[in-house]
Design a protein around this motif. Structure first.
Motif, short mmCIF file in Angstrom:
data_model
loop_
_atom_site.label_atom_id
_atom_site.label_comp_id
_atom_site.label_asym_id
_atom_site.label_seq_id
_atom_site.Cartn_x
_atom_site.Cartn_y
_atom_site.Cartn_z
N UNK A 1 0.81 -1.22 0.00
CA UNK A 1 0.00 0.00 0.00
C UNK A 1 0.84 1.27 0.00
N UNK A 2 2.13 1.15 -0.30
CA UNK A 2 3.02 2.31 -0.28
C UNK A 2 3.20 2.92 -1.66
N UNK A 3 3.45 4.22 -1.68
CA UNK A 3 3.76 4.89 -2.95
C UNK A 3 5.17 4.48 -3.37
N UNK A 4 5.50 4.68 -4.65
CA UNK A 4 6.76 4.21 -5.23
C UNK A 4 7.99 4.66 -4.43
N UNK A 5 8.08 5.93 -4.11
CA UNK A 5 9.27 6.46 -3.41
C UNK A 5 9.47 5.79 -2.06
N UNK A 6 8.42 5.65 -1.30
CA UNK A 6 8.50 5.00 0.02
C UNK A 6 8.85 3.52 -0.14
N UNK A 7 8.24 2.85 -1.12
CA UNK A 7 8.50 1.44 -1.37
C UNK A 7 9.98 1.21 -1.69
N UNK A 8 10.58 2.10 -2.49
CA UNK A 8 12.00 1.98 -2.82
C UNK A 8 12.87 2.12 -1.58
N UNK A 9 12.56 3.06 -0.72
CA UNK A 9 13.34 3.25 0.52
C UNK A 9 13.23 2.03 1.43
N UNK A 10 12.05 1.47 1.55
CA UNK A 10 11.85 0.27 2.37
C UNK A 10 12.62 -0.90 1.78
N UNK A 11 12.56 -1.08 0.47
CA UNK A 11 13.30 -2.17 -0.18
C UNK A 11 14.80 -2.04 0.05
N UNK A 12 15.33 -0.84 -0.05
CA UNK A 12 16.77 -0.62 0.19
C UNK A 12 17.13 -0.96 1.63
N UNK A 13 16.30 -0.56 2.58
CA UNK A 13 16.57 -0.85 3.99
C UNK A 13 16.51 -2.36 4.25
N UNK A 14 15.56 -3.05 3.63
CA UNK A 14 15.45 -4.50 3.81
C UNK A 14 16.66 -5.21 3.20
N UNK A 15 17.12 -4.73 2.05
CA UNK A 15 18.30 -5.33 1.42
C UNK A 15 19.53 -5.21 2.31
N UNK A 16 19.68 -4.07 2.98
CA UNK A 16 20.81 -3.89 3.90
C UNK A 16 20.65 -4.77 5.15
N UNK A 17 19.48 -4.76 5.73
CA UNK A 17 19.25 -5.46 7.00
C UNK A 17 19.27 -6.98 6.84
N UNK A 18 18.79 -7.47 5.70
CA UNK A 18 18.64 -8.91 5.51
C UNK A 18 19.50 -9.43 4.35
#
Length: 80
Positions: A16-33
């Protein structure tokens, strides 16, 4: 931040996130996991671009397996 877990299950994390927020979340998940196996549940193909394999379910049964190309597009669909 990194975790000791080996498998991460994420269900509709960014649906349910807009594109910009979704990209930031994906980048954070890639770093964390980064050293984990990810299992993503999504009904939107746009969320599956970082996956290497896509399993397709229908009525709780596995009906297809897709490998994903480097460009994020599914390749060689195998129907079961």
């Amino acid at each position: 931040m990194q975790f000791k877990t080996k498998i991460v299950l994420m269900d509709e994390v960014t649906s349910s996130m807009v594109h910009h927020t979704r990209e930031k979340i994906n980048q954070a998940m890639e770093r964390a996991f980064c050293k984990c196996t990810w299992i993503l549940v999504s009904h939107q193909q746009r969320d599956l671009t970082q996956c290497s394999v896509i399993l397709t379910l229908s009525n709780s049964r596995l009906v297809g397996v897709n490998r994903v190309n480097a460009d994020g597009r599914p390749a060689n669909l195998s129907e079961l």
